[in-house]
Structures are given as C-alpha cells and as structure tokens.
Motif scaffolding. Structure first.
Motif, PDB file in Angstrom:
ATOM      1  N   TYR A 140       0.836  -1.200   0.000  1.00 31.33           N
ATOM      2  CA  TYR A 140       0.000   0.000   0.000  1.00 31.33           C
ATOM      3  C   TYR A 140       0.869   1.246   0.000  1.00 31.33           C
ATOM      4  O   TYR A 140       1.782   1.385   0.827  1.00 31.33           O
ATOM      5  CB  TYR A 140      -0.909   0.005   1.227  1.00 31.33           C
ATOM      6  N   ILE A 141       0.566   2.163  -0.918  1.00 33.38           N
ATOM      7  CA  ILE A 141       1.213   3.477  -0.942  1.00 33.38           C
ATOM      8  C   ILE A 141       0.119   4.537  -0.980  1.00 33.38           C
ATOM      9  O   ILE A 141      -0.728   4.539  -1.870  1.00 33.38           O
ATOM     10  CB  ILE A 141       2.134   3.652  -2.166  1.00 33.38           C
ATOM     11  N   GLY A 142       0.130   5.424  -0.005  1.00 34.24           N
ATOM     12  CA  GLY A 142      -0.816   6.531   0.029  1.00 34.24           C
ATOM     13  C   GLY A 142      -0.147   7.806  -0.449  1.00 34.24           C
ATOM     14  O   GLY A 142       0.990   8.107  -0.055  1.00 34.24           O
ATOM     15  N   ILE A 143      -0.834   8.541  -1.302  1.00 29.14           N
ATOM     16  CA  ILE A 143      -0.297   9.788  -1.855  1.00 29.14           C
ATOM     17  C   ILE A 143      -1.230  10.933  -1.499  1.00 29.14           C
ATOM     18  O   ILE A 143      -2.437  10.851  -1.732  1.00 29.14           O
ATOM     19  CB  ILE A 143      -0.146   9.696  -3.387  1.00 29.14           C
ATOM     20  N   ASP A 144      -0.670  12.001  -0.923  1.00 26.02           N
ATOM     21  CA  ASP A 144      -1.485  13.160  -0.559  1.00 26.02           C
ATOM     22  C   ASP A 144      -0.605  14.406  -0.626  1.00 26.02           C
ATOM     23  O   ASP A 144       0.562  14.372  -0.194  1.00 26.02           O
ATOM     24  CB  ASP A 144      -2.052  12.992   0.854  1.00 26.02           C
ATOM     25  N   PRO A 145      -1.142  15.524  -1.148  1.00 22.79           N
ATOM     26  CA  PRO A 145      -0.328  16.732  -1.267  1.00 22.79           C
ATOM     27  C   PRO A 145      -0.164  17.511   0.032  1.00 22.79           C
ATOM     28  O   PRO A 145       0.672  18.416   0.112  1.00 22.79           O
ATOM     29  CB  PRO A 145      -1.107  17.574  -2.294  1.00 22.79           C
ATOM     30  N   ASP A 146      -0.926  17.162   1.059  1.00 22.21           N
ATOM     31  CA  ASP A 146      -0.909  17.890   2.314  1.00 22.21           C
ATOM     32  C   ASP A 146       0.082  17.243   3.279  1.00 22.21           C
ATOM     33  O   ASP A 146      -0.177  16.168   3.832  1.00 22.21           O
ATOM     34  CB  ASP A 146      -2.322  17.891   2.916  1.00 22.21           C
ATOM     35  N   ALA A 147       1.221  17.895   3.493  1.00 24.34           N
ATOM     36  CA  ALA A 147       2.279  17.319   4.321  1.00 24.34           C
ATOM     37  C   ALA A 147       1.818  17.065   5.755  1.00 24.34           C
ATOM     38  O   ALA A 147       2.196  16.061   6.372  1.00 24.34           O
ATOM     39  CB  ALA A 147       3.500  18.238   4.321  1.00 24.34           C
ATOM     40  N   ASP A 148       0.993  17.950   6.300  1.00 21.71           N
ATOM     41  CA  ASP A 148       0.492  17.777   7.660  1.00 21.71           C
ATOM     42  C   ASP A 148      -0.392  16.546   7.761  1.00 21.71           C
ATOM     43  O   ASP A 148      -0.287  15.754   8.706  1.00 21.71           O
ATOM     44  CB  ASP A 148      -0.288  19.018   8.092  1.00 21.71           C
ATOM     45  N   ILE A 149      -1.247  16.356   6.780  1.00 26.43           N
ATOM     46  CA  ILE A 149      -2.126  15.192   6.758  1.00 26.43           C
ATOM     47  C   ILE A 149      -1.310  13.905   6.609  1.00 26.43           C
ATOM     48  O   ILE A 149      -1.625  12.877   7.232  1.00 26.43           O
ATOM     49  CB  ILE A 149      -3.152  15.316   5.612  1.00 26.43           C
ATOM     50  N   VAL A 150      -0.263  13.940   5.793  1.00 27.45           N
ATOM     51  CA  VAL A 150       0.588  12.760   5.623  1.00 27.45           C
ATOM     52  C   VAL A 150       1.251  12.383   6.949  1.00 27.45           C
ATOM     53  O   VAL A 150       1.357  11.192   7.294  1.00 27.45           O
ATOM     54  CB  VAL A 150       1.655  13.018   4.534  1.00 27.45           C
ATOM     55  N   LYS A 151       1.696  13.361   7.707  1.00 29.74           N
ATOM     56  CA  LYS A 151       2.288  13.084   9.024  1.00 29.74           C
ATOM     57  C   LYS A 151       1.275  12.415   9.945  1.00 29.74           C
ATOM     58  O   LYS A 151       1.591  11.470  10.668  1.00 29.74           O
ATOM     59  CB  LYS A 151       2.805  14.379   9.648  1.00 29.74           C
ATOM     60  N   ARG A 152       0.043  12.922   9.912  1.00 30.51           N
ATOM     61  CA  ARG A 152      -1.013  12.334  10.741  1.00 30.51           C
ATOM     62  C   ARG A 152      -1.285  10.884  10.323  1.00 30.51           C
ATOM     63  O   ARG A 152      -1.524  10.013  11.167  1.00 30.51           O
ATOM     64  CB  ARG A 152      -2.288  13.165  10.627  1.00 30.51           C
ATOM     65  N   ALA A 153      -1.262  10.642   9.007  1.00 30.18           N
ATOM     66  CA  ALA A 153      -1.499   9.288   8.502  1.00 30.18           C
ATOM     67  C   ALA A 153      -0.412   8.330   8.964  1.00 30.18           C
ATOM     68  O   ALA A 153      -0.692   7.190   9.370  1.00 30.18           O
ATOM     69  CB  ALA A 153      -1.577   9.310   6.973  1.00 30.18           C
ATOM     70  N   GLN A 154       0.840   8.780   8.919  1.00 31.11           N
ATOM     71  CA  GLN A 154       1.937   7.904   9.326  1.00 31.11           C
ATOM     72  C   GLN A 154       1.864   7.583  10.808  1.00 31.11           C
ATOM     73  O   GLN A 154       2.120   6.443  11.228  1.00 31.11           O
ATOM     74  CB  GLN A 154       3.277   8.557   8.988  1.00 31.11           C
ATOM     75  N   ILE A 155       1.507   8.569  11.615  1.00 33.69           N
ATOM     76  CA  ILE A 155       1.343   8.338  13.058  1.00 33.69           C
ATOM     77  C   ILE A 155       0.235   7.316  13.306  1.00 33.69           C
ATOM     78  O   ILE A 155       0.374   6.400  14.126  1.00 33.69           O
ATOM     79  CB  ILE A 155       1.043   9.669  13.782  1.00 33.69           C
ATOM     80  N   LYS A 156      -0.878   7.469  12.593  1.00 38.02           N
ATOM     81  CA  LYS A 156      -2.001   6.544  12.751  1.00 38.02           C
ATOM     82  C   LYS A 156      -1.599   5.126  12.342  1.00 38.02           C
ATOM     83  O   LYS A 156      -1.952   4.145  13.022  1.00 38.02           O
ATOM     84  CB  LYS A 156      -3.187   7.011  11.914  1.00 38.02           C
ATOM     85  N   ALA A 157      -0.855   5.013  11.238  1.00 38.45           N
ATOM     86  CA  ALA A 157      -0.411   3.700  10.759  1.00 38.45           C
ATOM     87  C   ALA A 157       0.557   3.054  11.750  1.00 38.45           C
ATOM     88  O   ALA A 157       0.486   1.846  12.011  1.00 38.45           O
ATOM     89  CB  ALA A 157       0.241   3.838   9.391  1.00 38.45           C
ATOM     90  N   ASP A 158       1.468   3.854  12.301  1.00 35.59           N
ATOM     91  CA  ASP A 158       2.431   3.324  13.273  1.00 35.59           C
ATOM     92  C   ASP A 158       1.718   2.813  14.528  1.00 35.59           C
ATOM     93  O   ASP A 158       2.057   1.755  15.065  1.00 35.59           O
ATOM     94  CB  ASP A 158       3.451   4.403  13.647  1.00 35.59           C
ATOM     95  N   LYS A 159       0.712   3.558  14.978  1.00 42.42           N
ATOM     96  CA  LYS A 159      -0.038   3.132  16.164  1.00 42.42           C
ATOM     97  C   LYS A 159      -0.799   1.834  15.898  1.00 42.42           C
ATOM     98  O   LYS A 159      -0.948   0.985  16.792  1.00 42.42           O
ATOM     99  CB  LYS A 159      -1.016   4.231  16.581  1.00 42.42           C
ATOM    100  N   ALA A 160      -1.279   1.676  14.672  1.00 45.88           N
ATOM    101  CA  ALA A 160      -2.030   0.476  14.305  1.00 45.88           C
ATOM    102  C   ALA A 160      -1.098  -0.684  13.943  1.00 45.88           C
ATOM    103  O   ALA A 160      -1.567  -1.804  13.706  1.00 45.88           O
ATOM    104  CB  ALA A 160      -2.964   0.770  13.139  1.00 45.88           C
ATOM    105  N   GLU A 161       0.191  -0.400  13.868  1.00 40.39           N
ATOM    106  CA  GLU A 161       1.210  -1.414  13.549  1.00 40.39           C
ATOM    107  C   GLU A 161       0.948  -2.059  12.192  1.00 40.39           C
ATOM    108  O   GLU A 161       0.998  -3.276  12.044  1.00 40.39           O
ATOM    109  CB  GLU A 161       1.287  -2.467  14.657  1.00 40.39           C
ATOM    110  N   ILE A 162       0.654  -1.219  11.220  1.00 39.49           N
ATOM    111  CA  ILE A 162       0.505  -1.702   9.846  1.00 39.49           C
ATOM    112  C   ILE A 162       1.667  -1.183   9.006  1.00 39.49           C
ATOM    113  O   ILE A 162       2.284  -0.162   9.330  1.00 39.49           O
ATOM    114  CB  ILE A 162      -0.829  -1.228   9.222  1.00 39.49           C
ATOM    115  N   CYS A 163       1.944  -1.883   7.930  1.00 38.77           N
ATOM    116  CA  CYS A 163       3.051  -1.515   7.052  1.00 38.77           C
ATOM    117  C   CYS A 163       2.508  -0.737   5.855  1.00 38.77           C
ATOM    118  O   CYS A 163       2.202  -1.308   4.805  1.00 38.77           O
ATOM    119  CB  CYS A 163       3.792  -2.770   6.583  1.00 38.77           C
ATOM    120  N   ALA A 164       2.365   0.580   6.041  1.00 42.48           N
ATOM    121  CA  ALA A 164       1.851   1.451   4.984  1.00 42.48           C
ATOM    122  C   ALA A 164       2.890   2.517   4.669  1.00 42.48           C
ATOM    123  O   ALA A 164       3.544   3.044   5.571  1.00 42.48           O
ATOM    124  CB  ALA A 164       0.541   2.103   5.415  1.00 42.48           C
TER     125      ALA A 164
END
Length: 216
Positions: A70-94
């Motif tokens: 899975y690769i997520g693409i978004d132009p909003d750097a702040d939103i991307v940071k939030r997504a990575q934090i959420k993925a790390d907490k869920a322990e998924i490989c995104a």
C-alpha cells in the motif's frame, strides 16, 4: 509555481477536526466498511491510494490484509504526518508520500488497484479527468480503480444537504460535477470498462457513491 490543493476540510486550520467530522457527518462506519469490502485487498495486490488523507482507509485495508502493498499519496504534508502516526499506532506496514498523483511520483511503482475516497469532489473538472486518465495509463490489463465519493445527488433532500455542507466548505465549482454524476462519464472517457456504481449511501452531507471499473 507550486500547485494548489484543497485541505481536508476546506481550510488547513480545520484539518485536526477531519476524522471527527467524517465519522459524525458521513456515516463513515458504513461507507468505509463497504468500500474496503469492494476493494477486496489481497496479499498479492499493490495498491495506490490517491488522496490518502489521515490514513483511516489504509488502517482498515491492511488490518484485513497485512501483506498487501500500500502506498498513500497526498499533497498535504500535515495530513501525511497524521497518517503515518495513525499507521504506526495500528502497527501496519503502509507507505505515505507527500505530493500530487503524477507520472513522476508513480515512476518505478507497481500497482494493480488504484483507489480514492472523498477526493474527487474537491478538485477541478480537468483535474478529475487527469487523475482518472493517469490511473488508466498506470494500471495493467485488468487493473481496477475504486472510488468512494459524492456522486449524483438525486433527491431534493440530498441536494440540499450537499449544498449546505460540502459545497459550503469546498465551493460550488469543483463539487457540482460530482453532484451531477460526472465520475462514471470520466471513467468511460478514459477507457475504463465494466463501470459500476455499486452503492449509494445517504448521509448528512449528501449521497456518497461507490464506483469500480476495470482496464480492459
């Protein structure tokens, strides 16, 4: 000149409220569950998510199919940071990347499913077509595109709710084509086949529709 984009809730200052707003106003528990079922991620799939937002879809997909690429693409750097934090907490490989869906960003990336949720209504008509055309170009034979977004608003009630919520926040110009049912037309214009509207879910912000199509 740097390309512009519409923040998640129309204004960057509202981004921290995005998850709450989507949950409360769009019946997210229903449409996202159905969208994940429709995508039907498999371990062999390579998925690119256009406008991946805060990563909620990534978490749902990869908790169900952890070995899916899975690769997520978004132009909003702040939103991307939030997504990575959420993925790390869920322990998924995104994997999340900041940028626009473009040929350069897609270079050397394999993909057989391209997905997008609640993005197309925020972009101009020519950008809607550009994204769909590029998806068609990038996908292999029998590759799939899956979209969950505001579609044709059939009833007076849905038109009214859409107008006082989505169009108030994101503007009338970019959102109107969605409300008029443009997405299946754009998919057909790009060359996709087997185009289907699979679900229509009424919400407090208008009707969210799900589409899927295949590259012949």
């Amino acid at each position: 000149m740097e390309k512009e984009f519409t923040p998640a809730l129309g204004f960057a200052a509202l981004s921290p409220l995005y998850d709450w707003a989507i949950l409360r106003l769009t019946r997210e528990h229903i449409w996202r569950h159905e969208f994940v079922n429709q995508i039907s991620a498999q371990p062999s799939d390579s998925i690119i998510d256009v406008g991946s937002g805060t990563g909620s879809l990534a978490v749902d997909l990869l908790q169900r199919s952890p070995k899916t690429s899975y690769i997520g693409i978004d132009p909003d750097a702040d939103i991307v940071k939030r997504a990575q934090i959420k993925a790390d907490k869920a322990e998924i490989c995104a994997q999340f990347e900041t940028g626009f869906f473009s040929a350069d960003l897609l270079a050397n990336k394999s993909v057989n499913k391209i997905i997008s949720s609640l993005v197309f209504h925020q972009v101009p008509l020519d950008e809607k077509q550009r994204i769909i055309d590029l998806a068609y170009e990038k996908l292999p034979k029998n590759g799939e595109i899956h979209i969950a977004d505001y579609g044709l608003q059939k009833s007076l009630l849905m038109k009214f709710l859409f107008r006082i919520t989505v169009q108030l926040i994101d503007g009338v110009r970019d959102t109107t084509p969605n409300a008029q049912g443009i997405l299946p037309v754009l998919l057909a214009k790009a060359g996709f086949m087997d185009i289907r509207e699979t679900r229509r879910i009424p919400t407090l912000t208008g009707t969210i529709c799900m589409y899927m199509a295949r590259k012949p």
